[in-house]
Design an enzyme around this catalytic site. Structure first.
Site, mmCIF file in Angstrom:
data_model
loop_
_atom_site.group_PDB
_atom_site.id
_atom_site.type_symbol
_atom_site.label_atom_id
_atom_site.label_comp_id
_atom_site.label_asym_id
_atom_site.label_seq_id
_atom_site.Cartn_x
_atom_site.Cartn_y
_atom_site.Cartn_z
ATOM 1 C CB CYS A 117 -1.948 4.588 3.870
ATOM 2 S SG CYS A 117 -2.866 5.339 5.215
ATOM 3 C CG ASN A 118 -0.883 1.419 0.781
ATOM 4 O OD1 ASN A 118 0.071 1.537 1.416
ATOM 5 N ND2 ASN A 118 -1.856 0.793 0.754
ATOM 6 C CB SER A 126 -5.183 -2.189 -3.159
ATOM 7 O OG SER A 126 -5.959 -1.118 -3.812
#
Length: 429
Positions: free
Chosen positions: A56-57, A114
């Protein structure tokens, strides 16, 4: 071989671009194949090693190649593969060579890069990326070693620092946002779309608030039913979503769909059926599950992974001491890996030296055997053999010394003195 990592992530690109560069799982193996073909069609002597990490990132391409123009080639490949203009993509792309690529891999796996500082999910995602690359035949000595060291460093960081302590997860952030919209989550009906790891984490956090109802809609009915039952909820078919959406106050979606599964029209109808009671929606998917235009509707509060990131970052400041400890560990391990990489770079030279020396040996042994066969004195044959080997083995070094410039000669003498365990002439008295 040179290591290189190119990619985009939540630091460099918004979700609107990240979703366009994401690789669905089923596309990764074919993508790796086309990437290797591109390099073999250029000047690369061997196929590059490669692995794709797509979450997703972030979307990242890790590779090892002997192509010195790999950076530009890889960025253009990414642009062409996803049909995105290079001028649009390039400003958001980072390209990290050698030690920078190693440091980045270590930081990513350790949770330092993250959105949720210290989160552990990324390690599993990296292991999945390695497994897929292995199955595609795209991994070799260099990336295998890089990833094995990466996982070891991540384990060391997590076991010797407090990097994961008191972290605010994306799931917890979703609950916090819901509590800003509704006084009590316990009075709300919650719908989860999908049944993967992220949805399971969200279900755990929302279930702790004891909502009025917890429902799961998933493409695979059995998996959705299993997840719903584990939280005393119920499951509905995904196909019923357009006609049932108005029943829910909170909707959290995270599927692997490459296209939105919730459109503007469906949400407009749901809002009308609810008589404009608010709907809180969280889209954790990349590519997004919910059309972004939905967020413009009155009475709809739509949040994406980037929106939740702001809440997550509020909890990161308290763990800066752990970050500093982790960075120290990582820097030491980067140096260790680069020493291994430097040692690997001389392996072809050593192999060539060994092959050349062995060819000389075989040639002289053949001569000696012929001399013995015609009856020559064995002692004379051995003497001739040893003399010939000596002359040929030192020919290269002596030739290099004779041709060296005066400024390089001293350095060569010092190096060869070490090789042959002779003292430097200037040290003799």
């Amino acid at each position: 071989m040179q290591l290189l990592t190119i990619g985009i992530n939540h630091h460099t690109a918004p979700v609107a671009l990240r979703e366009r560069v994401a690789f669905p799982l089923e596309q990764i193996k074919p993508a790796l194949s086309t990437f290797k073909d591109i390099f073999l069609g250029r000047t690369a002597r061997t196929a590059p090693e490669a692995a794709i990490l797509s979450t997703c990132n972030r979307t990242e391409l890790y590779c090892a190649t002997d192509d010195h123009a790999a950076r530009e080639a890889a960025i253009h490949w990414l642009s062409e593969y996803h049909n995105i203009a290079i001028d649009e993509l390039a400003p958001h792309v980072y390209a990290l060579p050698q030690s920078e690529a190693v440091r980045h891999a270590f930081r990513v796996a350790s949770g330092l890069d993250s959105m949720v500082l210290g989160e552990t999910q990324i390690v599993g995602q990296m292991k999945d990326a390695v497994r897929t690359a292995t199955e595609a035949g795209a991994l070799g000595t260099y990336l295998n070693q890089l990833f094995q060291r990466t996982f070891a460093v991540a384990k060391e960081v997590r076991t010797t620092t407090e990097i994961g302590a008191q972290s605010v997860s994306m799931a917890a952030a979703a609950v916090r946002l819901a509590q800003r919209i509704f006084d009590k989550v316990s009075n709300q009906r919650v719908l989860f779309i999908g049944a993967g790891e992220m949805i399971e984490l969200c279900a755990t956090h929302f279930a702790a608030q004891q909502p009025r109802e917890l429902v799961v809609a998933n493409r695979t009915a059995e998996r959705g039913q299993r997840l719903a039952e584990s939280y005393n909820g119920r499951a509905i078919p995904l196909s019923e979503l357009p006609t049932r959406m108005h029943e829910f106050d909170i909707i959290v979606s995270c599927t692997a769909s490459t296209l939105p599964i919730i459109g503007l029209g469906a949400v407009e109808r749901a809002v009308k059926a609810r008589r404009h009671r608010p709907i809180f929606m969280v889209d954790l998917a990349v590519p997004r599950d919910i059309e972004p235009e939905v967020g413009k509707l009155e009475d709809v509060f739509l949040y994406t992974v980037d929106d939740l990131g702001a809440i997550v970052r509020e909890g990161n400041a308290s763990r800066q001491a752990a970050v500093a400890q982790a960075e120290t560990i990582i820097e030491t391990r980067v140096q260790n890996f680069m020493q291994w990489l430097d040692a690997r770079s001389i392996v072809p030279v050593i192999r060539h030296m060994h092959t050349q020396a062995d060819a000389l040996r075989r040639a002289e042994v053949d001569k000696a055997q012929k001399m013995l066969a015609r009856g020559d004195d064995p002692a004379a044959v051995l003497e001739a053999l040893s003399q010939a080997l000596t002359n040929k083995l030192i020919h290269g070094p002596t030739h290099a010394l004779n041709r060296a410039s005066s400024e390089n000669r001293d350095q060569l003498i010092e190096l060869m003195g070490g090789f042959y365990k002779h003292a430097h002439p200037s040290s003799e008295r």
